[in-house]
Design a protein around this motif. Sequence first.
Motif, mmCIF file in Angstrom:
data_model
loop_
_atom_site.group_PDB
_atom_site.id
_atom_site.type_symbol
_atom_site.label_atom_id
_atom_site.label_comp_id
_atom_site.label_asym_id
_atom_site.label_seq_id
_atom_site.Cartn_x
_atom_site.Cartn_y
_atom_site.Cartn_z
ATOM 1 N N LEU A 1 52.403 -4.354 -6.385
ATOM 2 C CA LEU A 1 53.097 -5.319 -5.978
ATOM 3 C C LEU A 1 52.166 -6.078 -4.526
ATOM 4 O O LEU A 1 52.424 -7.168 -4.424
ATOM 5 C CB LEU A 1 53.856 -4.296 -4.644
ATOM 6 C CG LEU A 1 55.761 -4.435 -4.763
ATOM 7 C CD1 LEU A 1 56.308 -3.737 -3.880
ATOM 8 C CD2 LEU A 1 55.964 -5.841 -4.967
ATOM 9 N N ARG B 1 50.777 -8.864 -6.570
ATOM 10 C CA ARG B 1 51.938 -10.062 -6.775
ATOM 11 C C ARG B 1 52.254 -10.613 -5.526
ATOM 12 O O ARG B 1 52.421 -12.110 -5.484
ATOM 13 C CB ARG B 1 53.337 -9.061 -7.224
ATOM 14 C CG ARG B 1 53.195 -8.732 -8.758
ATOM 15 C CD ARG B 1 54.585 -8.243 -9.016
ATOM 16 N NE ARG B 1 54.426 -7.817 -10.522
ATOM 17 C CZ ARG B 1 55.292 -6.592 -10.811
ATOM 18 N NH1 ARG B 1 56.286 -6.201 -9.913
ATOM 19 N NH2 ARG B 1 55.217 -6.264 -12.084
ATOM 20 N N TYR B 2 52.178 -9.919 -4.566
ATOM 21 C CA TYR B 2 52.381 -10.684 -3.153
ATOM 22 C C TYR B 2 51.242 -11.982 -2.796
ATOM 23 O O TYR B 2 51.472 -12.800 -2.264
ATOM 24 C CB TYR B 2 52.557 -9.429 -1.980
ATOM 25 C CG TYR B 2 54.040 -9.452 -1.798
ATOM 26 C CD1 TYR B 2 54.535 -8.018 -2.089
ATOM 27 C CD2 TYR B 2 54.834 -10.327 -1.027
ATOM 28 C CE1 TYR B 2 55.859 -8.011 -1.751
ATOM 29 C CE2 TYR B 2 55.934 -10.160 -0.982
ATOM 30 C CZ TYR B 2 56.874 -8.879 -1.174
ATOM 31 O OH TYR B 2 57.757 -8.773 -0.802
ATOM 32 N N TYR C 1 51.697 -14.542 -4.972
ATOM 33 C CA TYR C 1 52.972 -15.603 -4.554
ATOM 34 C C TYR C 1 52.791 -16.125 -3.272
ATOM 35 O O TYR C 1 52.928 -17.386 -3.196
ATOM 36 C CB TYR C 1 54.120 -14.267 -4.318
ATOM 37 C CG TYR C 1 55.407 -15.002 -3.862
ATOM 38 C CD1 TYR C 1 55.767 -14.909 -2.273
ATOM 39 C CD2 TYR C 1 56.382 -15.667 -4.617
ATOM 40 C CE1 TYR C 1 56.952 -15.278 -2.010
ATOM 41 C CE2 TYR C 1 57.436 -16.187 -4.122
ATOM 42 C CZ TYR C 1 57.740 -16.038 -2.860
ATOM 43 O OH TYR C 1 58.864 -16.729 -2.251
ATOM 44 N N ILE D 1 50.506 -19.133 -3.905
ATOM 45 C CA ILE D 1 51.119 -20.312 -4.479
ATOM 46 C C ILE D 1 52.087 -20.963 -3.602
ATOM 47 O O ILE D 1 52.118 -22.298 -3.425
ATOM 48 C CB ILE D 1 52.048 -19.902 -5.643
ATOM 49 C CG1 ILE D 1 51.111 -19.222 -6.696
ATOM 50 C CG2 ILE D 1 52.637 -21.054 -6.201
ATOM 51 C CD1 ILE D 1 51.712 -18.455 -7.961
ATOM 52 N N THR D 2 52.777 -20.154 -2.676
ATOM 53 C CA THR D 2 53.851 -20.622 -1.580
ATOM 54 C C THR D 2 52.895 -21.536 -0.671
ATOM 55 O O THR D 2 53.397 -22.716 -0.170
ATOM 56 C CB THR D 2 54.619 -19.590 -0.907
ATOM 57 O OG1 THR D 2 53.601 -18.432 -0.714
ATOM 58 C CG2 THR D 2 55.766 -19.187 -1.697
ATOM 59 N N LEU E 1 52.196 -24.819 -2.327
ATOM 60 C CA LEU E 1 53.238 -25.559 -2.271
ATOM 61 C C LEU E 1 53.579 -26.246 -0.878
ATOM 62 O O LEU E 1 53.843 -27.438 -0.788
ATOM 63 C CB LEU E 1 54.494 -24.921 -2.659
ATOM 64 C CG LEU E 1 54.580 -24.698 -4.193
ATOM 65 C CD1 LEU E 1 55.713 -23.580 -4.428
ATOM 66 C CD2 LEU E 1 54.771 -25.759 -4.990
ATOM 67 N N ARG E 2 53.306 -25.445 0.242
ATOM 68 C CA ARG E 2 53.622 -25.891 1.534
ATOM 69 C C ARG E 2 52.884 -27.006 1.979
ATOM 70 O O ARG E 2 53.318 -28.100 2.291
ATOM 71 C CB ARG E 2 53.576 -24.604 2.440
ATOM 72 C CG ARG E 2 54.466 -25.226 3.721
ATOM 73 C CD ARG E 2 54.511 -23.856 4.811
ATOM 74 N NE ARG E 2 55.262 -22.692 4.224
ATOM 75 C CZ ARG E 2 55.078 -21.465 4.111
ATOM 76 N NH1 ARG E 2 53.918 -20.943 4.703
ATOM 77 N NH2 ARG E 2 55.757 -20.535 3.726
#
Lengths: 199, 136
Positions: free
Chosen positions: A59, A62-63, A66, A69-70, A73-74
Amino acid sequence: MFQVIGGRGVQVTRLLAPGRAVLVEAVRGRKSRTDTVAKSKQGRIKVPPPVDPTEMVVLKERYAEYEMITRALRLEFKEEVLRKKYEEETGSMAEEHRALMVFNDQENLRMLQQRVVRIQMEKEEAENKQVEAAIERELQQQEFIKEKEREILKLQEDAKNFITLENLDQRIEEALDSPKNYNFAVDKEGRVVKQTMLQ
Amino acid sequence: MVHLSSLLLKNYHGGYVVIRLALAGHKQANRPFYRIVAAYNKRARDGKYIEQLGTYDPLPNIYNEKLVSFNFDRIKYWIGCGAHPTKPISKLLGLAGFFPLHPMTITEAERQRAQTEPIAAGPGDDLQQGQKEAEP
């Protein structure tokens, strides 16, 4: 709720090692300090939710991915918003702006060339100056040496006329034999008269 | 209804914008319907919002679909202005493909699969369940 897990945040990834099963602190919920504990909750020990270590490791990875990537994107969206705002302002003057930018680039290039030439000249001048300074220093040194040599020769020649222990008596005799008259007279107009009455 | 919220936005000290689900229509009990909304953090969940960015219907329809709608352009704008999406919104956006898949979505699916497998394969996969329960 608990003072340990406070505020927003990734609560799942906080507890990796499920070592402690017992929470020390009590919770201030609806009831105050003086209210009695309910009958059904008399011996209750609150325990955090169980955590599977292998799952937790997976986890966490994965976090991390994640969030990376976020975040990217931001930042992209932020850039897009800024670009839109900028284009809104310079939309009407886009052609002028472009022409001015081209002109600016050309000016910069010209200045660069001038600067390069100037720096080259300055470098050459500095080098010439250095060479000249070195030559000057050499000449000075040579002069100095010659000066010192002349002094030495002069001293050597003067040394012949020095009074030594052997010459002492002879020189005394010579001095006593030749009296020198230091008297002189001066007029108001400045005329010096060395001839006086010798005794 | 025309919302004049853009002209009458209150200034919050230390507040920030969030993209979250707000319950719409309290007139019906047991029939929730959410609006995906950009609002200030301090506001009530169903209170005045800045802009509506979509909808979410949690109850499946006759074709067993849960309908979601997004206004991606405005969502991009608000995230670019520094809005924080909440967990359910991130999950929905992940499922929609706009964001990467949320880790908990994958984990929940794995957990559910792990739970349904022993029922399908018989009482032989109790190890995984026992492992999970043994970690306090």
